[in-house]
Design a protein around this motif. Structure first.
Motif, mmCIF file in Angstrom:
data_model
loop_
_atom_site.group_PDB
_atom_site.id
_atom_site.type_symbol
_atom_site.label_atom_id
_atom_site.label_comp_id
_atom_site.label_asym_id
_atom_site.label_seq_id
_atom_site.Cartn_x
_atom_site.Cartn_y
_atom_site.Cartn_z
ATOM 1 N N SER A 143 11.807 -10.745 43.677
ATOM 2 C CA SER A 143 10.773 -10.402 44.648
ATOM 3 C C SER A 143 10.232 -9.010 44.355
ATOM 4 O O SER A 143 10.990 -8.109 43.964
ATOM 5 C CB SER A 143 11.366 -10.441 46.069
ATOM 6 O OG SER A 143 10.413 -10.088 47.040
ATOM 7 N N SER A 153 14.440 -12.290 48.569
ATOM 8 C CA SER A 153 13.145 -11.856 49.088
ATOM 9 C C SER A 153 13.271 -10.503 49.770
ATOM 10 O O SER A 153 14.323 -10.171 50.342
ATOM 11 C CB SER A 153 12.636 -12.896 50.099
ATOM 12 O OG SER A 153 11.432 -12.488 50.700
ATOM 13 N N CYS A 174 13.758 -16.278 52.261
ATOM 14 C CA CYS A 174 12.476 -15.583 52.364
ATOM 15 C C CYS A 174 12.400 -14.775 53.652
ATOM 16 O O CYS A 174 12.961 -15.166 54.684
ATOM 17 C CB CYS A 174 11.306 -16.561 52.268
ATOM 18 S SG CYS A 174 11.407 -17.973 53.390
ATOM 19 N N TYR A 232 9.681 -20.190 51.168
ATOM 20 C CA TYR A 232 8.647 -19.182 51.427
ATOM 21 C C TYR A 232 8.113 -19.328 52.848
ATOM 22 O O TYR A 232 8.020 -20.454 53.366
ATOM 23 C CB TYR A 232 7.444 -19.328 50.477
ATOM 24 C CG TYR A 232 7.742 -19.152 49.013
ATOM 25 C CD1 TYR A 232 7.725 -17.888 48.415
ATOM 26 C CD2 TYR A 232 8.019 -20.257 48.208
ATOM 27 C CE1 TYR A 232 7.992 -17.736 47.061
ATOM 28 C CE2 TYR A 232 8.278 -20.111 46.856
ATOM 29 C CZ TYR A 232 8.259 -18.847 46.289
ATOM 30 O OH TYR A 232 8.522 -18.700 44.943
#
Length: 386
Positions: free
Chosen positions: A123, A168, A216, A260
């Motif tokens: 990320s 993330s 995420c 996501y």
């Protein structure tokens, strides 16, 4: 490359209990418009940025693509342990244009500069309020770092996830800027990068029973004090950053791990999962609005991006294609395949990262990165009404 391998703890998440209408994804109550998906845009491949080396290798794989806040610079990260920075204007202007209208460029020529990182990157995020000078990253060693792009040196490091992979990381969009990271250790941690060592403000464990990996994390960029957390238990948890003890919303409808989450507007979230679909949610009603199907996604992170001005969504696919959806319809409006790798690979290629440029209304730009390390730039123009 970010993927869910056979030994991953994400292979057997808890079952979902929310019944969904398979056609609409609305829990069986509302019917989708009796209108077939149509493309109101003309999309064209405008540039390809690749390596001049003979053949691509898995070590070139791009895992994440991010525009900065004013859409003038592009950053990529992945397996190569490099953060590459591209000036959009300079990169495209210096390309060699051929008869097809597609511009070709080598990474070495297109890239303004790169920063070597100690581990593979999962990320990257431009830090708000830094004037595009600072970029943050999360890596496979469980470390969050920040880099000063002018000095090209690391300026912050945080290693509080016990060496478990950070999937993330994101920054809040208010002052002071705080950060959050989600990890294989089953936690979302919120921290203050102004403090030495990144003082931990809170540790949240969304699934306190199974300790499911957090895949995420995204702050609401529209001013609401909300952070969305997607997990391997197939659920999306929303927390009020002023009180993180319990989630204020729970979105349950995906059939596999959520990879996501992206805010389309202040109350709408788009999510992606390895069940091969995207879902759009109303955070006020905590109900799904629409389900999007067409791409292939059963084990990897293939990217997700939303273009808010045009109401378009995009993701990659494990069949090496880029997909674009209009938020109004569940079927894709445009699909483009990446060229196959030059040399045989142990696994077929796939599109692993996508990002919309947020500027404009009638014209748009989508950049996609592949597992072969190739960047492709697509430009779109709204069709004129006759």
């Amino acid at each position: 490359m970010k993927n869910f391998s056979s030994h991953s703890p994400l292979q057997n998440p808890q079952p979902s209990t929310t019944p969904l209408n398979p056609e609409t994804g609305r829990g069986g109550e509302e019917k989708e418009e009796d209108q077939k998906a149509r493309c109101e845009w003309d999309f064209n491949l405008s540039a390809v940025i690749s390596s001049s080396d003979a053949g691509s290798t898995p070590s070139d794989a791009i895992g994440v693509v991010e525009f900065n806040q004013n859409d003038s610079f592009l950053a990529t990260g992945g397996i190569a342990r490099k953060i590459r920075i591209y000036s959009l204007e300079k990169s495209l202007e210096s390309c060699q244009k051929v008869e097809t209208g597609v511009k070709f460029l080598d990474h070495a020529a297109a890239c303004e500069f790169y920063i070597c990182t100690p581990a593979k990157l999962s990320s990257i995020k431009w830090k708000p309020g830094s004037g595009s000078r600072v970029i943050g990253s999360g890596d496979y060693d469980g470390v969050v770092m920040e880099y000063d792009l002018e000095k090209r040196v690391p300026v912050f490091e945080r290693d509080e996830h016990g060496g478990r992979r950070v999937w993330s990381m994101d920054y809040s969009h208010w002052d002071p800027t705080i950060g959050a990271s989600g990890s294989d250790d089953g936690t979302m941690q919120m921290w203050d990068p102004r403090c030495d060592g990144g003082k931990c403000l809170a540790v949240v464990q969304p699934n306190r029973v199974a300790r499911s990996p957090v895949c995420c994390v995204e702050f609401n960029p529209f001013g609401r004090p909300l952070v969305a957390v997607g997990c391997a238990d197939r659920r999306i948890y929303g927390y009020d950053v002023r009180n993180l003890e319990n989630p204020v919303l729970l979105l349950d409808g995906h059939q596999q791990a959520v990879t996501y989450t992206k805010f389309l507007d202040s109350r709408t979230i788009v999510s992606s999962a390895i069940d091969g679909c995207l879902m759009m949610w109303d955070t006020e009603d905590q109900r799904p609005i629409r389900t999007y199907r067409g791409h292939v996604n059963t084990r990897r992170f293939v990217g997700l991006s939303v273009w808010r001005n045009g109401g378009l969504l995009s993701c990659g696919s494990e069949n090496n294609q880029v997909f674009v959806y209009d938020k109004r319809w569940g079927e894709p409006i445009w699909v483009r395949g990446f060229a196959p790798a030059v040399q045989p690979r142990s696994e077929p290629g796939f599109v692993s990262g996508v990002c919309w440029r947020q500027a404009g209304d009638e014209r748009c730009m989508l950049v996609a990165g592949g597992s072969d390390g190739v960047l492709q730039v697509f430009e779109g123009e709204r069709k004129s009404c006759s």
